[in-house]
Design a protein around this motif. Structure first.
Motif, short mmCIF file in Angstrom:
data_model
loop_
_atom_site.label_atom_id
_atom_site.label_comp_id
_atom_site.label_asym_id
_atom_site.label_seq_id
_atom_site.Cartn_x
_atom_site.Cartn_y
_atom_site.Cartn_z
N GLU A 1 0.82 -1.20 0.00
CA GLU A 1 0.00 0.00 0.00
C GLU A 1 0.86 1.26 0.00
OE1 GLU A 1 -3.85 1.38 2.45
OE2 GLU A 1 -2.06 1.26 3.69
N GLY A 2 0.39 2.29 -0.69
CA GLY A 2 0.96 3.62 -0.63
C GLY A 2 -0.07 4.56 -0.04
N ARG A 3 0.40 5.57 0.67
CA ARG A 3 -0.52 6.51 1.31
C ARG A 3 0.12 7.90 1.31
NH1 ARG A 3 -3.55 5.04 6.85
NH2 ARG A 3 -4.31 3.48 5.41
N THR A 4 -0.69 8.94 1.12
CA THR A 4 -0.21 10.32 1.13
C THR A 4 -0.45 10.94 2.50
OG1 THR A 4 -0.64 10.60 -1.22
CG2 THR A 4 -0.49 12.60 0.09
N TYR A 5 0.58 11.65 2.97
CA TYR A 5 0.53 12.36 4.24
C TYR A 5 0.87 13.83 4.03
CZ TYR A 5 0.86 7.69 6.36
OH TYR A 5 0.66 6.38 6.72
N ALA A 6 0.21 14.71 4.76
CA ALA A 6 0.56 16.13 4.77
C ALA A 6 1.66 16.32 5.80
CB ALA A 6 -0.65 16.98 5.14
N VAL A 7 2.79 16.90 5.36
CA VAL A 7 3.93 17.14 6.24
C VAL A 7 4.29 18.61 6.06
CG1 VAL A 7 6.27 16.49 6.86
CG2 VAL A 7 4.72 14.76 5.94
N GLY A 8 3.82 19.45 6.96
CA GLY A 8 4.00 20.89 6.78
C GLY A 8 3.28 21.31 5.52
N THR B 1 6.31 -5.07 -0.05
CA THR B 1 5.81 -6.39 0.35
C THR B 1 6.74 -7.07 1.33
OG1 THR B 1 6.79 -7.36 -1.63
CG2 THR B 1 4.47 -6.74 -1.76
N ASP B 2 8.02 -6.63 1.40
CA ASP B 2 8.93 -7.20 2.40
C ASP B 2 8.87 -6.45 3.73
OD1 ASP B 2 10.33 -4.82 1.96
OD2 ASP B 2 12.20 -5.79 1.33
N GLY B 3 7.96 -5.46 3.83
CA GLY B 3 7.76 -4.73 5.08
C GLY B 3 8.54 -3.43 5.20
N THR B 4 9.52 -3.21 4.32
CA THR B 4 10.29 -1.97 4.38
C THR B 4 9.47 -0.80 3.86
OG1 THR B 4 11.30 -2.35 2.22
CG2 THR B 4 12.50 -3.18 4.15
N LEU B 5 9.94 0.41 4.14
CA LEU B 5 9.24 1.63 3.76
C LEU B 5 10.07 2.45 2.78
CD1 LEU B 5 8.10 2.72 7.33
CD2 LEU B 5 6.65 1.70 5.57
N ARG B 6 9.39 3.17 1.90
CA ARG B 6 10.00 4.14 1.00
C ARG B 6 9.11 5.39 1.02
NH1 ARG B 6 12.63 0.14 1.15
NH2 ARG B 6 13.74 -0.96 -0.50
N ALA B 7 9.70 6.56 0.71
CA ALA B 7 8.92 7.80 0.69
C ALA B 7 9.43 8.73 -0.40
CB ALA B 7 8.99 8.49 2.05
N THR B 8 8.48 9.37 -1.09
CA THR B 8 8.78 10.33 -2.15
C THR B 8 7.79 11.48 -2.05
OG1 THR B 8 7.22 9.43 -3.79
CG2 THR B 8 9.42 8.44 -3.74
N ASP B 9 8.01 12.51 -2.90
CA ASP B 9 6.96 13.51 -3.08
C ASP B 9 5.70 12.76 -3.48
OD1 ASP B 9 8.53 15.79 -2.63
OD2 ASP B 9 9.09 15.96 -4.74
N ALA B 10 4.55 13.27 -3.09
CA ALA B 10 3.30 12.59 -3.39
C ALA B 10 2.73 12.94 -4.76
CB ALA B 10 2.26 12.92 -2.32
N VAL B 11 3.28 13.99 -5.39
CA VAL B 11 2.72 14.48 -6.64
C VAL B 11 3.72 14.31 -7.77
CG1 VAL B 11 1.76 16.51 -7.78
CG2 VAL B 11 1.30 16.13 -5.36
N GLY C 1 0.81 16.18 -12.06
CA GLY C 1 0.22 16.16 -10.73
C GLY C 1 -0.43 14.86 -10.32
N GLY C 2 -0.06 13.77 -10.95
CA GLY C 2 -0.65 12.48 -10.62
C GLY C 2 -0.33 12.06 -9.19
N PRO C 3 -1.24 11.32 -8.55
CA PRO C 3 -1.06 10.88 -7.16
C PRO C 3 -0.15 9.66 -7.08
CG PRO C 3 -3.16 10.10 -7.98
CD PRO C 3 -2.54 10.91 -9.09
N LEU C 4 1.13 9.86 -6.77
CA LEU C 4 2.08 8.75 -6.77
C LEU C 4 1.73 7.66 -5.77
CD1 LEU C 4 5.49 10.56 -7.33
CD2 LEU C 4 4.07 9.33 -8.98
N GLY D 1 13.94 14.46 -19.94
CA GLY D 1 13.35 15.76 -19.64
C GLY D 1 12.39 15.80 -18.46
N MET D 2 12.12 14.66 -17.85
CA MET D 2 11.19 14.62 -16.71
C MET D 2 11.93 15.00 -15.43
SD MET D 2 8.21 14.19 -15.41
CE MET D 2 7.43 13.71 -16.93
N ASP D 3 11.35 15.91 -14.66
CA ASP D 3 11.93 16.28 -13.37
C ASP D 3 11.89 15.10 -12.41
OD1 ASP D 3 12.38 18.90 -14.19
OD2 ASP D 3 10.48 19.62 -13.36
N ALA D 4 12.83 15.07 -11.50
CA ALA D 4 12.86 14.05 -10.44
C ALA D 4 11.88 14.44 -9.34
CB ALA D 4 14.27 13.94 -9.87
N VAL D 5 11.53 13.47 -8.52
CA VAL D 5 10.79 13.74 -7.29
C VAL D 5 11.78 13.64 -6.13
CG1 VAL D 5 8.57 12.91 -8.16
CG2 VAL D 5 10.10 11.31 -7.01
N ARG D 6 11.47 14.30 -5.04
CA ARG D 6 12.31 14.17 -3.85
C ARG D 6 12.03 12.82 -3.20
NH1 ARG D 6 10.76 19.99 -2.74
NH2 ARG D 6 8.83 18.93 -2.32
#
Length: 107
Positions: A22-29, A39-49, A54-57, A87-92
């Motif tokens: 599962e992926g989920r979006t959080y407001a952080v500031g 699926t192995d239980g580890t976590l990853r995080a990126t910009d949500a957009v 402006g697609g919901p990553l 030419g595509m910008d990276a996400v943080r």
């Protein structure tokens, strides 16, 4: 979801709320952060957009290496946020961990 800040990062909520696959979006500031439970239980995080349109990553398909935007299929690497599409910008990408049964992100 709204985040709670502590001295070592930003507590997003109970780790049990984010199930494997599962992926989920959080407001952080002023930012929107997408957190993914692999699926192995580890976590990853990126910009949500996606920087393209402006697609919901958090709603995209993902594996251990990347997340794919659900709107136009641009793939962003979890390692560095880069995209193979010319030419595509990276996400943080953000450090994220499970700390005392909570998901914590450093922005």
């Amino acid at each position: 979801m709204t985040a709670v800040t502590n001295g070592t990062g930003v507590r997003l909520g109970p780790a049990a709320d984010l199930v494997p696959g599962e992926g989920r979006t959080y407001a952080v500031g002023n930012a929107q952060v997408a957190v993914f439970r692999m699926t192995d239980g580890t976590l990853r995080a990126t910009d949500a957009v996606c920087p393209h349109r402006g697609g919901p990553l958090a709603d995209g398909q993902f594996d251990l290496g990347q997340v794919v935007c659900p709107l136009h299929q641009y793939a962003f690497r979890f390692a560095d946020g880069g995209c193979a599409e010319a030419g595509m910008d990276a996400v943080r990408v953000y450090r994220v961990a499970e700390v005392e049964e909570n998901v914590v992100v450093w922005v």
